[in-house]
Design a protein around this motif. Structure first.
Motif, PDB file in Angstrom:
ATOM      1  N   ALA A 101       0.566  -0.894  -0.195  1.00 32.96           N
ATOM      2  CA  ALA A 101      -0.259   0.363  -0.123  1.00 32.96           C
ATOM      3  C   ALA A 101       0.767   1.322   0.412  1.00 32.96           C
ATOM      4  O   ALA A 101       0.480   1.962  -0.725  1.00 32.96           O
ATOM      5  N   ARG A 102       1.822   1.288   0.792  1.00 35.37           N
ATOM      6  CA  ARG A 102       2.862   2.343   0.922  1.00 35.37           C
ATOM      7  C   ARG A 102       3.857   2.645  -0.062  1.00 35.37           C
ATOM      8  O   ARG A 102       3.622   3.900  -1.297  1.00 35.37           O
ATOM      9  N   MET A 103       4.527   1.629  -0.821  1.00 36.21           N
ATOM     10  CA  MET A 103       5.764   1.738  -1.774  1.00 36.21           C
ATOM     11  C   MET A 103       5.110   1.113  -3.003  1.00 36.21           C
ATOM     12  O   MET A 103       5.821   1.316  -3.641  1.00 36.21           O
ATOM     13  N   GLY A 104       4.302   0.438  -3.337  1.00 36.45           N
ATOM     14  CA  GLY A 104       3.728   0.500  -4.658  1.00 36.45           C
ATOM     15  C   GLY A 104       3.910  -1.444  -4.823  1.00 36.45           C
ATOM     16  O   GLY A 104       2.601  -1.951  -5.077  1.00 36.45           O
ATOM     17  N   GLU A 105       4.834  -1.922  -4.625  1.00 30.50           N
ATOM     18  CA  GLU A 105       5.203  -2.819  -4.314  1.00 30.50           C
ATOM     19  C   GLU A 105       6.783  -3.405  -3.951  1.00 30.50           C
ATOM     20  O   GLU A 105       7.421  -1.994  -3.518  1.00 30.50           O
ATOM     21  N   VAL A 106       7.343  -4.404  -3.076  1.00 31.08           N
ATOM     22  CA  VAL A 106       7.996  -4.482  -2.019  1.00 31.08           C
ATOM     23  C   VAL A 106       8.686  -6.689  -2.723  1.00 31.08           C
ATOM     24  O   VAL A 106       7.732  -6.857  -2.914  1.00 31.08           O
ATOM     25  N   GLY A 107       9.711  -6.378  -2.532  1.00 35.25           N
ATOM     26  CA  GLY A 107      10.470  -8.156  -2.820  1.00 35.25           C
ATOM     27  C   GLY A 107       9.940  -8.914  -0.957  1.00 35.25           C
ATOM     28  O   GLY A 107       9.602  -8.628  -0.577  1.00 35.25           O
ATOM     29  N   LYS A 108       9.659  -9.530  -2.321  1.00 37.03           N
ATOM     30  CA  LYS A 108       9.063 -10.919  -1.448  1.00 37.03           C
ATOM     31  C   LYS A 108      10.035 -12.326  -1.788  1.00 37.03           C
ATOM     32  O   LYS A 108      10.134 -12.774  -2.786  1.00 37.03           O
ATOM     33  N   ALA A 109      10.674 -13.332  -0.485  1.00 36.25           N
ATOM     34  CA  ALA A 109      11.413 -14.272  -1.552  1.00 36.25           C
ATOM     35  C   ALA A 109      10.855 -15.577  -1.003  1.00 36.25           C
ATOM     36  O   ALA A 109      10.756 -15.668  -0.005  1.00 36.25           O
ATOM     37  N   PHE A 110      10.865 -16.054  -1.542  1.00 35.51           N
ATOM     38  CA  PHE A 110      10.670 -17.851  -1.861  1.00 35.51           C
ATOM     39  C   PHE A 110      11.665 -18.433  -1.124  1.00 35.51           C
ATOM     40  O   PHE A 110      12.135 -19.044  -2.608  1.00 35.51           O
ATOM     41  N   VAL A 111      11.838 -19.625  -0.214  1.00 30.65           N
ATOM     42  CA  VAL A 111      13.156 -20.039  -0.066  1.00 30.65           C
ATOM     43  C   VAL A 111      13.360 -20.660   0.469  1.00 30.65           C
ATOM     44  O   VAL A 111      12.494 -21.807   0.811  1.00 30.65           O
ATOM     45  N   VAL A 112      14.596 -22.070  -0.252  1.00 27.43           N
ATOM     46  CA  VAL A 112      14.551 -23.347   0.227  1.00 27.43           C
ATOM     47  C   VAL A 112      16.156 -23.581   0.634  1.00 27.43           C
ATOM     48  O   VAL A 112      16.959 -23.463   0.234  1.00 27.43           O
ATOM     49  N   LEU A 113      15.476 -24.476   1.886  1.00 25.09           N
ATOM     50  CA  LEU A 113      16.909 -23.975   2.840  1.00 25.09           C
ATOM     51  C   LEU A 113      17.762 -25.677   2.872  1.00 25.09           C
ATOM     52  O   LEU A 113      17.039 -26.178   2.215  1.00 25.09           O
ATOM     53  N   ARG A 114      18.667 -25.926   2.287  1.00 22.97           N
ATOM     54  CA  ARG A 114      19.713 -26.484   2.868  1.00 22.97           C
ATOM     55  C   ARG A 114      19.374 -27.804   3.528  1.00 22.97           C
ATOM     56  O   ARG A 114      18.725 -27.189   4.679  1.00 22.97           O
ATOM     57  N   ARG A 115      19.296 -29.190   3.204  1.00 18.21           N
ATOM     58  CA  ARG A 115      19.364 -29.965   4.138  1.00 18.21           C
ATOM     59  C   ARG A 115      19.902 -29.946   5.777  1.00 18.21           C
ATOM     60  O   ARG A 115      20.714 -29.459   5.419  1.00 18.21           O
ATOM     61  N   GLY A 116      19.032 -29.979   5.989  1.00 15.27           N
ATOM     62  CA  GLY A 116      19.263 -29.627   7.632  1.00 15.27           C
ATOM     63  C   GLY A 116      19.579 -28.589   8.318  1.00 15.27           C
ATOM     64  O   GLY A 116      19.616 -28.436   9.750  1.00 15.27           O
ATOM     65  N   ALA A 117      19.561 -27.026   7.740  1.00 14.68           N
ATOM     66  CA  ALA A 117      19.743 -25.981   7.744  1.00 14.68           C
ATOM     67  C   ALA A 117      18.269 -25.735   8.544  1.00 14.68           C
ATOM     68  O   ALA A 117      16.880 -25.753   8.254  1.00 14.68           O
ATOM     69  N   ALA A 118      18.581 -24.567   9.756  1.00 14.19           N
ATOM     70  CA  ALA A 118      17.255 -23.544  10.487  1.00 14.19           C
ATOM     71  C   ALA A 118      17.799 -22.174   9.975  1.00 14.19           C
ATOM     72  O   ALA A 118      18.817 -21.489  10.307  1.00 14.19           O
ATOM     73  N   LEU A 119      16.830 -21.274   9.784  1.00 17.81           N
ATOM     74  CA  LEU A 119      16.668 -19.980   9.222  1.00 17.81           C
ATOM     75  C   LEU A 119      15.528 -19.600   9.742  1.00 17.81           C
ATOM     76  O   LEU A 119      14.784 -20.148   9.332  1.00 17.81           O
TER      77      LEU A 119
END
Length: 522
Positions: A459-477
């Motif tokens: 609503a404010r910036m027009g658009e913003v980025g969204k990341a779709f992420v696949v983690l490495r096996r066993g990783a946490a984030l």
């Protein structure tokens, strides 16, 4: 839009001619009240030019400015261009590695910057960068006739005026003016090469179409590292004798106060700027009667916003335009008398001397009204990408047609309508974001196996980025952890505002991520 009267061949010649035409009129007023008249600007430009000569800057050498809007920024740029140097504007939003890449790839020999802008130490940010060609790192500081880098000016005093005049006399319209670095779909920054003559011709048309006059007071909040603040901003103002009001940091209340205090009459900006002004609690008590012209773009402009700009900001003329760095910043622009629907839905008609066609996937021209890739040909099309012939050939054909990568159509009245953006590019508050660049950075995170970034509505910036992420096996984030990691490594407008973790990303038969699916689901 049509060409203006014939212009001088070079930027410094134009500034000198403006000093003759407009006499002792003030050319610019800084935020601290410092004033430079047109004759004083010529003197400051010449002093800066002699300083660059003392540093050993030769025609074709590149010098970078990494600093917020100020009188000194303009003086330094003009002084550099007067000796045939090539300006490399660097975004104040970039982090050290990003700025270092531009400095390195441009081969800049001089960097002019500032200390402690918004708490950032730019010289410290690039201290660890390998920059073998960068011989001089100087602070853009000082007061009095737009002074900058006092040591440079003192050394310049030893350079004879006659030597400078010889350099000026040798400068032609075909000399390179600047390298504007713009990212492509590969995420690799590319330096767009344009000349003095190209830009003077483009902005003679633009500034007249904007109806700029010597009576105007031009408030420039858009950063000078961007063509809207630099070329459509102070360069256009100097060509028409308007007063330049540089503004370093956008704050809605401060900008409203400056409009009132300085009686500003012209102000460019992306839609987000006007949304912020309209939302300010200071608005009802601010006298904006001096405002008369606004030009915007970079995103779709709702008719409701145009109506509110006229009603609540007292703006008489609202215009939109379309352009890209590869076209000196301008391809088309609306006319002052266009109706609100035309302004909202289109970017106006091509300026004189510029052709626009819509092509299909094979490059064949499509009939008017059909949608395809926007192609541009004309005097304003870049000479190419700096030291990147392969990237140049990819977008610029031997027939002179530039493939913009933008998708659009030409309406029945000949106006250009943008219906989609460069491949996957999206725009955050007026700044282009290229997902591949952000994705490349995300790949350096040790927990990430794969990432895709798309633009989502905001609503404010027009658009913003969204990341779709696949983690490495066993990783946490965690989402907040990744966003914080990004903020340390990239300009704020590039940082994804949201993160969604997935086990896999949607792909087509060739294995390419289907971003249209992510946009639909995002």
């Amino acid at each position: 839009m049509t060409r203006d009267d014939p212009q001088p061949a070079t930027i410094p010649a134009m500034v000198a001619a403006s000093a003759v035409r407009f006499g002792d009129r003030p050319a610019m007023v800084g935020e601290d009240g410092e004033v430079l008249t047109y004759p004083q600007l010529v003197q400051a430009m010449r002093a800066a030019a002699r300083g660059f000569m003392a540093l050993g800057v030769e025609p074709g050498d590149r010098a970078a400015i990494w600093a917020p809007n100020s009188l000194a920024w303009i003086v330094a740029a003009l002084g550099l261009q007067a000796v045939g140097g090539v300006l490399v504007p660097v975004s104040t939003r970039l982090k050290g590695a990003e700025a270092g890449d531009i400095l390195r790839r441009s081969g800049a020999s001089v960097l002019l910057t500032v200390k402690d802008f918004l708490g950032l130490d730019y010289l410290g940010m690039i201290a660890g960068e390998d920059l073998p060609e960068l011989r001089h790192r100087l602070l853009l500081t000082g007061r009095g006739n737009g002074a900058f880098a006092g040591d440079v000016l003192r050394h310049g005093e030893a350079v004879p005026e006659a030597a400078l005049q010889t350099r000026l006399d040798a400068l032609t319209g075909d000399h390179l003016l600047d390298l504007i670095f713009t990212s492509g779909t590969t995420g690799r920054p590319k330096g767009v090469m344009t000349t003095h003559a190209q830009n003077l011709a483009t902005y003679a048309i633009y500034s007249r179409g904007l109806t700029l006059t010597p009576q105007d007071r031009y408030l420039i909040v858009n950063p000078f590292f961007h063509t809207l603040g630099y070329k459509a901003g102070w360069l256009s103002a100097l060509m028409r004798g308007a007063l330049i009001l540089p503004h370093a940091v956008f704050d809605a209340d401060a900008v409203l106060a400056r409009i009132e205090g300085e009686r500003a009459s012209v102000m460019p900006g992306p839609p987000t700027l006007y949304h912020a002004l309209l939302a300010s609690p200071r608005l009802p008590s601010t006298d904006l009667s001096s405002l008369r012209v606004a030009i915007t773009g970079a995103a779709m402009v709702p008719v409701e916003l145009i109506e509110r700009m006229r009603r609540d900001l007292s703006i008489d003329v609202v215009m939109t335009a379309y352009g890209l760095s590869e076209t000196c910043g301008v391809v088309s622009m609306c006319r002052p008398d266009d109706d609100d629907e035309t302004i909202s839905l289109s970017s106006g008609a091509p300026i004189e001397g510029v052709e626009v066609k819509i092509a299909d996937a094979d490059g064949a021209e499509l009939p008017r009204g059909e949608t395809g890739e926007i192609m541009v040909r004309g005097f304003n099309v870049m000479k190419g990408y700096f030291e990147d012939p392969e990237a140049t050939r990819a977008v610029l054909g031997p027939d002179g047609w530039l493939a913009t990568g933008d998708i659009g159509a030409i309406d029945p009245h000949g106006n250009v309508r943008i219906t989609d953006r460069k491949k996957d590019m999206f725009i955050v508050g007026g700044f282009n974001v290229y997902p591949a660049e952000v994705e490349n950075a995300l790949q350096f995170h040790p927990a990430i196996a794969q990432a895709a970034v798309v633009g989502v509505p905001d609503a404010r910036m027009g658009e913003v980025g969204k990341a779709f992420v696949v983690l490495r096996r066993g990783a946490a984030l965690a989402e907040a952890e990744l966003v914080a990691w990004c903020r340390e490594r990239m300009a704020n407008y590039k940082v994804p505002r949201a993160v969604e973790f997935r086990s896999a990303l949607p792909t087509n038969a060739a294995g390419k991520v289907e971003k249209f699916v992510l946009r639909r689901e995002g």
